[in-house]
Design a protein around this motif. Structure first.
Motif, PDB file in Angstrom:
ATOM      1  N   GLN A 149      28.783  25.744  39.476  1.00  0.00           N
ATOM      2  CA  GLN A 149      29.971  25.448  38.690  1.00  0.00           C
ATOM      3  C   GLN A 149      29.713  25.826  37.233  1.00  0.00           C
ATOM      4  O   GLN A 149      28.606  25.643  36.727  1.00  0.00           O
ATOM      5  CB  GLN A 149      30.325  23.971  38.777  1.00  0.00           C
ATOM      6  CG  GLN A 149      30.662  23.513  40.170  1.00  0.00           C
ATOM      7  CD  GLN A 149      30.855  22.003  40.239  1.00  0.00           C
ATOM      8  OE1 GLN A 149      30.653  21.299  39.271  1.00  0.00           O
ATOM      9  NE2 GLN A 149      31.244  21.517  41.404  1.00  0.00           N
ATOM     10  N   ALA A 150      30.734  26.361  36.594  1.00  0.00           N
ATOM     11  CA  ALA A 150      30.665  26.693  35.176  1.00  0.00           C
ATOM     12  C   ALA A 150      31.986  26.307  34.535  1.00  0.00           C
ATOM     13  O   ALA A 150      33.047  26.434  35.150  1.00  0.00           O
ATOM     14  CB  ALA A 150      30.399  28.177  34.978  1.00  0.00           C
ATOM     15  N   GLY A 151      31.914  25.825  33.339  1.00  0.00           N
ATOM     16  CA  GLY A 151      33.129  25.434  32.615  1.00  0.00           C
ATOM     17  C   GLY A 151      33.004  25.758  31.145  1.00  0.00           C
ATOM     18  O   GLY A 151      31.917  25.686  30.564  1.00  0.00           O
ATOM     19  N   VAL A 152      34.104  26.135  30.563  1.00  0.00           N
ATOM     20  CA  VAL A 152      34.151  26.420  29.131  1.00  0.00           C
ATOM     21  C   VAL A 152      34.885  25.273  28.449  1.00  0.00           C
ATOM     22  O   VAL A 152      35.995  24.910  28.846  1.00  0.00           O
ATOM     23  CB  VAL A 152      34.877  27.757  28.856  1.00  0.00           C
ATOM     24  CG1 VAL A 152      35.012  27.998  27.364  1.00  0.00           C
ATOM     25  CG2 VAL A 152      34.143  28.905  29.513  1.00  0.00           C
ATOM     26  N   LEU A 153      34.245  24.701  27.442  1.00  0.00           N
ATOM     27  CA  LEU A 153      34.886  23.661  26.640  1.00  0.00           C
ATOM     28  C   LEU A 153      35.741  24.374  25.598  1.00  0.00           C
ATOM     29  O   LEU A 153      35.240  25.168  24.800  1.00  0.00           O
ATOM     30  CB  LEU A 153      33.837  22.778  25.970  1.00  0.00           C
ATOM     31  CG  LEU A 153      32.893  22.055  26.936  1.00  0.00           C
ATOM     32  CD1 LEU A 153      31.782  21.355  26.171  1.00  0.00           C
ATOM     33  CD2 LEU A 153      33.663  21.067  27.774  1.00  0.00           C
ATOM     34  N   ALA A 154      37.014  24.126  25.622  1.00  0.00           N
ATOM     35  CA  ALA A 154      37.954  24.842  24.755  1.00  0.00           C
ATOM     36  C   ALA A 154      37.715  24.507  23.282  1.00  0.00           C
ATOM     37  O   ALA A 154      37.348  23.378  22.942  1.00  0.00           O
ATOM     38  CB  ALA A 154      39.383  24.485  25.136  1.00  0.00           C
ATOM     39  N   PRO A 155      37.919  25.488  22.411  1.00  0.00           N
ATOM     40  CA  PRO A 155      37.809  25.201  20.975  1.00  0.00           C
ATOM     41  C   PRO A 155      38.962  24.302  20.520  1.00  0.00           C
ATOM     42  O   PRO A 155      40.028  24.275  21.135  1.00  0.00           O
ATOM     43  CB  PRO A 155      37.899  26.580  20.320  1.00  0.00           C
ATOM     44  CG  PRO A 155      38.542  27.453  21.325  1.00  0.00           C
ATOM     45  CD  PRO A 155      38.233  26.880  22.673  1.00  0.00           C
ATOM     46  N   VAL A 156      38.720  23.560  19.464  1.00  0.00           N
ATOM     47  CA  VAL A 156      39.711  22.625  18.936  1.00  0.00           C
ATOM     48  C   VAL A 156      40.023  23.007  17.494  1.00  0.00           C
ATOM     49  O   VAL A 156      39.119  23.335  16.726  1.00  0.00           O
ATOM     50  CB  VAL A 156      39.170  21.173  18.980  1.00  0.00           C
ATOM     51  CG1 VAL A 156      40.147  20.207  18.340  1.00  0.00           C
ATOM     52  CG2 VAL A 156      38.869  20.771  20.401  1.00  0.00           C
ATOM     53  N   LEU A 157      41.291  22.963  17.132  1.00  0.00           N
ATOM     54  CA  LEU A 157      41.738  23.223  15.767  1.00  0.00           C
ATOM     55  C   LEU A 157      42.788  22.186  15.415  1.00  0.00           C
ATOM     56  O   LEU A 157      43.834  22.118  16.067  1.00  0.00           O
ATOM     57  CB  LEU A 157      42.317  24.632  15.646  1.00  0.00           C
ATOM     58  CG  LEU A 157      42.941  25.006  14.310  1.00  0.00           C
ATOM     59  CD1 LEU A 157      41.877  25.091  13.238  1.00  0.00           C
ATOM     60  CD2 LEU A 157      43.677  26.317  14.428  1.00  0.00           C
TER      61      LEU A 157
END
Length: 171
Positions: A149-157
């Motif tokens: 499993q792989a996941g990308v933590l989304a950037p926050v603005l």
């Protein structure tokens, strides 16, 4: 060089040094650097009123990323690549221009101001899970096979920008 030229040059250098020194101390405390646009010389040379323009450039300050932590049932710590917080501000700007009584006698200028807005960001991160599970005592201590499993933590603005538009007497 004539003494009057030397005196004028010394006065200009002293004025510039005083202006730079006066703006440097507050800028470091606020996290923004003021950027004035000097149009005084052109205003005097052309004998007319020019707009007053200025801005502020933010200084981004990186924070400490989250530490990888162990999650029960996973072989790889979470997150593999942590998110890095950046705190700063959006750039600000101001413009104040003369308005030659277009709207009547009470209106001599138009002004636009975009104040500095706080900015909070988080860089993207990454989480992974290995294709093997943790050792299983029911399976003689051997790990079981699973889909990786792989996941990308989304950037926050996060920010709340604003602007002001106004007209009034005087420049």
């Amino acid at each position: 060089m004539k003494p009057t030229t030397r005196g004028t040059l010394a006065a200009v250098i002293t004025g510039v040094a005083a202006a730079v020194g006066a703006t440097a101390a507050p800028a470091a405390a606020l996290g923004t650097v003021p950027v004035p646009v000097p149009l005084d010389g052109a205003e005097k040379a052309l004998s007319l009123e020019l707009p007053v323009i200025g801005g502020e450039v933010p200084m981004l300050m990186p924070g400490l990323p989250d530490q990888p932590r162990y999650v029960e049932g996973r072989l790889i710590p979470e997150p593999v690549i942590p998110q890095v917080p950046l705190d700063g501000a959006l750039p600000g700007a101001s413009l104040r221009a003369p308005l030659p009584h277009v709207l009547g006698d009470g209106f001599d200028h138009v002004a636009v101001g975009v104040p500095v807005a706080d900015l909070r960001t988080l860089s993207p991160g990454l989480t992974l899970d290995a294709p093997l599970t943790a050792p299983n005592p029911d399976n003689y201590g051997l790990p079981a096979v699973q889909l990786p499993q792989a996941g990308v933590l989304a950037p926050v603005l996060q920010t709340v920008p604003g602007a002001d538009l106004g007209m009034g007497p005087g420049l």
